[in-house]
Design a protein around this motif. Structure first.
Motif, PDB file in Angstrom:
ATOM      1  N   ARG A 118       0.821  -1.225   0.000  1.00 35.78           N
ATOM      2  CA  ARG A 118       0.000   0.000   0.000  1.00 35.78           C
ATOM      3  C   ARG A 118       0.854   1.274   0.000  1.00 35.78           C
ATOM      4  O   ARG A 118       0.322   2.379   0.105  1.00 35.78           O
TER       5      ARG A 118
ATOM      6  N   ASN B 226      -8.040  -6.768   7.122  1.00 39.81           N
ATOM      7  CA  ASN B 226      -7.701  -5.398   6.716  1.00 39.81           C
ATOM      8  C   ASN B 226      -7.465  -5.292   5.210  1.00 39.81           C
ATOM      9  O   ASN B 226      -7.696  -4.238   4.615  1.00 39.81           O
TER      10      ASN B 226
ATOM     11  N   LYS C 261     -10.727  -4.364   3.842  1.00 42.64           N
ATOM     12  CA  LYS C 261     -11.101  -2.976   4.139  1.00 42.64           C
ATOM     13  C   LYS C 261     -10.271  -1.981   3.333  1.00 42.64           C
ATOM     14  O   LYS C 261     -10.734  -0.901   3.014  1.00 42.64           O
ATOM     15  N   TYR C 262      -9.011  -2.367   3.099  1.00 47.49           N
ATOM     16  CA  TYR C 262      -8.081  -1.468   2.412  1.00 47.49           C
ATOM     17  C   TYR C 262      -7.540  -2.124   1.151  1.00 47.49           C
ATOM     18  O   TYR C 262      -6.375  -2.531   1.097  1.00 47.49           O
TER      19      TYR C 262
ATOM     20  N   SER D  83      -6.163   2.178  -1.666  1.00 50.81           N
ATOM     21  CA  SER D  83      -5.445   2.722  -0.524  1.00 50.81           C
ATOM     22  C   SER D  83      -3.962   2.922  -0.783  1.00 50.81           C
ATOM     23  O   SER D  83      -3.252   3.409   0.085  1.00 50.81           O
TER      24      SER D  83
ATOM     25  N   TYR E 195     -10.608   3.542   6.265  1.00 54.34           N
ATOM     26  CA  TYR E 195     -11.468   2.768   5.366  1.00 54.34           C
ATOM     27  C   TYR E 195     -12.908   3.280   5.352  1.00 54.34           C
ATOM     28  O   TYR E 195     -13.592   3.211   4.331  1.00 54.34           O
TER      29      TYR E 195
ATOM     30  N   LEU F  27     -13.028   5.780   2.645  1.00 58.01           N
ATOM     31  CA  LEU F  27     -12.490   5.449   1.305  1.00 58.01           C
ATOM     32  C   LEU F  27     -13.590   5.458   0.244  1.00 58.01           C
ATOM     33  O   LEU F  27     -14.706   5.036   0.515  1.00 58.01           O
TER      34      LEU F  27
END
Lengths: 109, 109, 109, 109
Positions: free
Chosen positions: A18, B90, B93-94, B99, B106, B109
């Protein structure tokens, strides 16, 4: 590979995919640990011990560990070493003879 | 024995020698993690990243780990397992596509 | 002069006499509030409610207030106004009919 | 009526309408202050001072104040009095001559 190294590697992989290393300076990582540890504590707010949702506690505690591992990695700390060293130091602050069965802080012993 | 188990065992030995299990209920352990993570953060208060005292950061981070290990032990959580599971969660979520290079939470986002 | 203004003025006088405004940026003030609120919480660690030392609680709570007043001043927030506004907003999140006698968080109501 | 009293009364009214006094023991109020102060701090996570959302900072700071007022009320603390007393005490810990332009903690002065 040790478990500690394996966890750190998984966290770094997630971070690097990321491109988040740019945000992860030590001060903000310490802030992140604080925020996650408050989210963990929130699972116990207004509750008795056995009323917390174990599944949520598990996730919040995992977040505390994640940022703690990442901060340790920033400074190249060996987690086993720093915890064992601190236990030894605490052994001097809290001698068994004075602290057995007694939760008093060392500054008040 | 794995490093994780070895750290937990050293912490339990220290605790049991002092008969402190009676104080270590999950809610107070979560409080202790919070207090230690604030002591860690205090090393950065009014400071830039490189102004923190690394030796003090090391000790405070060791305290955060210690109570986190003890709370994990209370619930019989496998630390490697809960962190790896949380990384996976995660990841949903990301997603990397949204991201990458972006620190937005999140929920935004 | 209102009590709120009087408290803020006393805090600013203390700060300015020591030339500390340079350190008091919003982010570090928010960190300071966190640290003081953990020191407050430490008075209750491993304890029941009535075992806390009231004199220490008083001092730590005063510290939480002090940095909270200073952060409010940074943004020119009117403390009475922001608290009353938040109470009104919380009234919508926690309607009496759903939350009476019930500590459930609004996201789970 | 003073502003401080007016704020406390509004908070008590909100609490009593929901029959929440049963949850608001001092230890859990101290936990709530911690949680709210971390939510406040989260507004600054990974950010520079001027990147925080002022409207969100306002709401989170209002929450910190709300629980702080409620804890003060539990102990019948006079908020103006305890803050002014703490300022006086801090004046001794941080004499102007030693602490002017210097953010060092009193224990290290």
């Amino acid at each position: 590979m040790s478990d500690l190294k394996e966890i750190t590697n998984a966290l770094l992989k997630f971070r690097n995919e990321r491109d988040w290393e740019q945000f992860h300076n030590p001060k903000d990582l310490a802030i992140a640990i604080n925020i996650e540890s408050s989210e963990l504590l929130e699972e116990f707010l207004w509750k008795k011990n056995d009323e917390a949702d174990i599944n949520k506690v598990k996730k919040e505690l995992a977040d505390v560990f994640s940022y703690s591992f990442l901060l340790a990695e920033k400074y190249n700390f060996d987690i086993k070493e720093i915890v064992l060293e601190k236990i030894e130091e605490n052994g001097k602050k809290y001698p068994i003879s004075k602290s057995k069965g007694n939760s008093t802080k060392y500054t008040d012993l």
